[in-house]
Design a protein around this motif. Structure first.
Motif, PDB file in Angstrom:
ATOM      1  N   UNK A 366       0.834  -1.206   0.000  1.00 44.71           N
ATOM      2  CA  UNK A 366       0.000   0.000   0.000  1.00 44.71           C
ATOM      3  C   UNK A 366       0.871   1.259   0.000  1.00 44.71           C
ATOM      4  N   UNK A 367       0.530   2.203  -0.857  1.00 42.20           N
ATOM      5  CA  UNK A 367       1.324   3.421  -1.027  1.00 42.20           C
ATOM      6  C   UNK A 367       0.404   4.632  -0.888  1.00 42.20           C
ATOM      7  N   UNK A 368       0.870   5.636  -0.143  1.00 40.66           N
ATOM      8  CA  UNK A 368       0.123   6.892   0.006  1.00 40.66           C
ATOM      9  C   UNK A 368       0.630   7.879  -1.047  1.00 40.66           C
ATOM     10  N   UNK A 369      -0.229   8.221  -2.011  1.00 39.58           N
ATOM     11  CA  UNK A 369       0.167   9.102  -3.109  1.00 39.58           C
ATOM     12  C   UNK A 369       0.519  10.494  -2.593  1.00 39.58           C
ATOM     13  N   UNK A 370      -0.225  10.983  -1.598  1.00 39.37           N
ATOM     14  CA  UNK A 370       0.095  12.307  -1.033  1.00 39.37           C
ATOM     15  C   UNK A 370       1.525  12.344  -0.509  1.00 39.37           C
ATOM     16  N   UNK A 371       1.909  11.278   0.218  1.00 35.77           N
ATOM     17  CA  UNK A 371       3.254  11.233   0.786  1.00 35.77           C
ATOM     18  C   UNK A 371       4.311  11.200  -0.322  1.00 35.77           C
ATOM     19  N   UNK A 372       4.050  10.431  -1.378  1.00 39.67           N
ATOM     20  CA  UNK A 372       5.012  10.352  -2.492  1.00 39.67           C
ATOM     21  C   UNK A 372       5.189  11.714  -3.166  1.00 39.67           C
ATOM     22  N   UNK A 402      -2.968   3.216  -2.580  1.00 40.85           N
ATOM     23  CA  UNK A 402      -2.996   2.409  -3.797  1.00 40.85           C
ATOM     24  C   UNK A 402      -1.957   1.303  -3.634  1.00 40.85           C
ATOM     25  N   UNK A 403      -2.182   0.205  -4.324  1.00 42.39           N
ATOM     26  CA  UNK A 403      -1.210  -0.889  -4.294  1.00 42.39           C
ATOM     27  C   UNK A 403      -0.175  -0.648  -5.387  1.00 42.39           C
ATOM     28  N   UNK A 445      -8.056   6.888  -7.087  1.00 43.01           N
ATOM     29  CA  UNK A 445      -7.307   8.071  -6.669  1.00 43.01           C
ATOM     30  C   UNK A 445      -6.917   8.843  -7.926  1.00 43.01           C
ATOM     31  N   UNK A 446      -7.240  10.140  -7.934  1.00 44.91           N
ATOM     32  CA  UNK A 446      -6.972  10.981  -9.099  1.00 44.91           C
ATOM     33  C   UNK A 446      -5.877  11.989  -8.756  1.00 44.91           C
ATOM     34  N   UNK A 447      -4.960  12.168  -9.704  1.00 45.75           N
ATOM     35  CA  UNK A 447      -3.854  13.110  -9.536  1.00 45.75           C
ATOM     36  C   UNK A 447      -3.806  14.020 -10.755  1.00 45.75           C
ATOM     37  N   UNK A 448      -3.677  15.324 -10.513  1.00 44.78           N
ATOM     38  CA  UNK A 448      -3.546  16.296 -11.598  1.00 44.78           C
ATOM     39  C   UNK A 448      -2.259  17.079 -11.393  1.00 44.78           C
ATOM     40  N   UNK A 514      -7.837   2.211  -6.062  1.00 44.80           N
ATOM     41  CA  UNK A 514      -7.442   2.128  -4.654  1.00 44.80           C
ATOM     42  C   UNK A 514      -6.983   0.715  -4.316  1.00 44.80           C
ATOM     43  N   UNK A 515      -6.254   0.606  -3.219  1.00 42.16           N
ATOM     44  CA  UNK A 515      -5.778  -0.700  -2.772  1.00 42.16           C
ATOM     45  C   UNK A 515      -6.954  -1.633  -2.496  1.00 42.16           C
ATOM     46  N   UNK A 516      -8.016  -1.092  -1.902  1.00 43.89           N
ATOM     47  CA  UNK A 516      -9.185  -1.921  -1.586  1.00 43.89           C
ATOM     48  C   UNK A 516      -9.817  -2.480  -2.846  1.00 43.89           C
ATOM     49  N   UNK A 517      -9.878  -1.669  -3.909  1.00 45.30           N
ATOM     50  CA  UNK A 517     -10.490  -2.133  -5.162  1.00 45.30           C
ATOM     51  C   UNK A 517      -9.650  -3.232  -5.805  1.00 45.30           C
TER      52      UNK A 517
END
Length: 522
Positions: A366-372, A402-403, A445-448, A514-517
């Motif tokens: 599991x990875x936190x996109x905000x942290x990255x 996210x995984x 998770x969406x990133x712009x 997401x990781x759950x999905x």
């Protein structure tokens, strides 16, 4: 019959009509005599005409001692005069009064009397007597006050704690919060801290949170991150929680006990500790990233050389096959030269492929996109400051994991930020801005990532993901950056596009499940 010390009451042989018939007057008298509530009847001047046995048990005065005396024998100076003035004001208006007085018993001891006084009117509506009923509520008051004192003591202790403490009901609503919690709620811009923390805990702990709730074992020192956005640094909190059940105090559960479940959530901010740890980690990450970028640069260079050589080698192979078919086994010096060139080309390609550094093997986690993204901005700080670039960082306060492979995702975002900085280097309008936004929509998770540079021409928006296609012309190198970004996105079951609706610079949109999905789909 009347008690020896009780004056005879006339008319006890009479009957009293009711809607259901008639009742003997003695029944009413005996009911009053046997009542557990102290009852007295006075004239209009409050002189006692009658008192039941309970009156003696409560006050200590026998009936013979009080009949003919004024009710004021029970008065005590600890009752404010205003209370008596209010009492008599109501009675003069021929209205009943109820309240609590401090009374004095025959032995001089004080007690709290819960008193009800009602005017008694005759047949002409004129005041004839007063009916008073009271009971000793001293012990009840003592217990209530003890509970209030204990509650105040507990609240004082809880408020004095430097950690945020909140009590939540089964619906997740905050029932009680200490001062530190209320201050935290103010710092979080009106968002309910407990709700944000529980959302983050559910994401990080998964099924373990529900297990902790159902078994009432709770959880200890679970760290969550809250990103306030607006250019402010993220905050870290260590959360501990304990569930307990409390007996329902409603009337419905008097005979059938019901229990309500509550969660005590204790939150301690550990941002400063995390910042120190983060500073040490960022230094190590810079060294690791520099090494990774060197490896990726070598891979990109070698992949480019392989790609460029593959074309001529394929052409030589085709020419060799064509010439061999024409000669049909006849010796031909040109065919020999072509075959030697083909062998040399294939050997060179194999040498390049063997020289390609292997990609670092990373576990999927599991990875936190905000942290990255914050790490990427930290790694790019020097270049951002040197170029005078303003970063508009708008992270979702809480973002599902996210995984993925953390290093590959970090490298991908670093490439996109570097591309944005390269685009700003060629900007001519003077505005130098990068906008990064994250949000959670549905199970993705969406990133712009958007820059205020010159943008990408419409005819190149799809081709930029092909090898050796560049928007930089001769001034830049035509590398493998975006094709490698596309590869990482594909490896993580994501999507990437250049937003065709953006006419002010370039806007890249990314989407990851997401990781759950992904766990559900597996």
């Amino acid at each position: 019959m009347s008690r020896p010390d009780q004056p005879a009451v006339a008319g006890l042989t009479d009957t009293i009509p009711t809607s259901e018939g008639v009742l003997p007057a003695r029944l009413f008298f005996e009911a009053v005599e046997q009542s557990s509530v102290a009852i007295s009847i006075t004239d209009t001047r409050a002189n006692i005409l009658y008192a039941n046995p309970a009156f003696e048990r409560v006050t200590g005065y026998g009936v013979a001692e009080v009949v003919g005396r004024n009710e004021s024998i029970l008065s005590d100076r600890h009752t404010p005069s205003l209370v008596y003035e209010t009492l008599w004001g109501r009675l003069r208006q021929l209205k009943p009064w109820s309240g609590v007085l401090v009374n004095r018993r025959k032995d001089g001891s004080r007690y709290l009397a819960e008193l009800n006084i009602a005017p008694v009117l005759d047949g002409q509506g004129q005041l004839s007597h007063y009916l008073g009923m009271h009971r000793d509520v001293t012990e009840m008051h003592r217990l209530e006050q003890q509970v209030r004192n204990q509650k105040a003591l507990i609240e004082s202790v809880v408020d004095a704690e430097p950690v945020a403490i909140a009590l939540l009901d089964e619906a997740g609503q905050v029932v009680l919060g200490n001062q530190a919690y209320k201050q935290l709620a103010g710092d979080m811009g009106g968002r309910e801290p407990a709700r944000e923390f529980l959302t983050a805990l559910a994401e990080s702990m998964g099924d373990a949170l529900e297990t902790a709730r159902s078994t009432e074992q709770g959880f200890v020192d679970q760290e969550v991150q809250f990103d306030p956005g607006g250019g402010r640094a993220p905050r870290w909190f260590s959360c501990s929680g304990t569930w307990f059940k409390e007996n329902d105090a409603s009337a419905d559960s008097f005979f059938e006990a019901r229990k309500a479940s509550y969660l005590v959530l204790v939150t301690k901010e550990v941002t400063e500790i995390r910042r120190q740890q983060e500073a040490m980690r960022m230094n190590a990450l810079r060294a690791l990233t520099a090494e990774g970028e060197l490896v990726e640069s070598m891979r990109e260079t070698l992949a480019g050389a392989i790609y460029q050589m593959q074309g001529p080698v394929n052409m030589i192979a085709a020419a060799t096959q064509l010439l061999a078919r024409r000669r049909q086994g006849e010796a031909d010096p040109l065919l020999n030269v072509l075959q030697e060139a083909l062998d040399a080309g294939r050997q060179a390609l194999q040498t390049l492929e063997d020289s390609m550094p292997e990609a670092r093997d990373e576990p999927v986690a599991p990875v936190n996109i905000n942290a990255l993204l914050r790490e990427v901005l930290g790694l790019s700080t020097r270049r951002l400051l040197a170029a005078g670039v303003v970063v508009d960082w708008q992270p979702a306060p809480v973002l599902p994991n996210v995984l993925g492979r953390e290093g590959r995702l970090r490298g991908m975002f670093k490439q996109l930020v570097d591309n944005a900085l390269d685009a700003l280097d060629s900007a001519t309008d003077g505005r130098r801005e990068i906008r990064i936004l994250t949000e959670s929509r549905g199970d993705a998770v969406h990133v712009t990532i958007q820059d205020s540079g010159p943008g990408i021409p419409e005819h190149l928006r799809l081709r930029v993901f092909e090898p050796f296609v560049s928007t930089k012309g001769r001034s830049g190198r035509a590398g493998m950056g975006l094709p490698m970004v596309q590869e990482v996105v594909n490896q993580h079951a994501g999507l990437i596009e250049i937003d065709p609706g953006c006419h002010d610079g370039c806007r890249v949109r990314l989407q990851f499940p997401t990781a759950a999905r992904r766990q559900d789909s597996n």
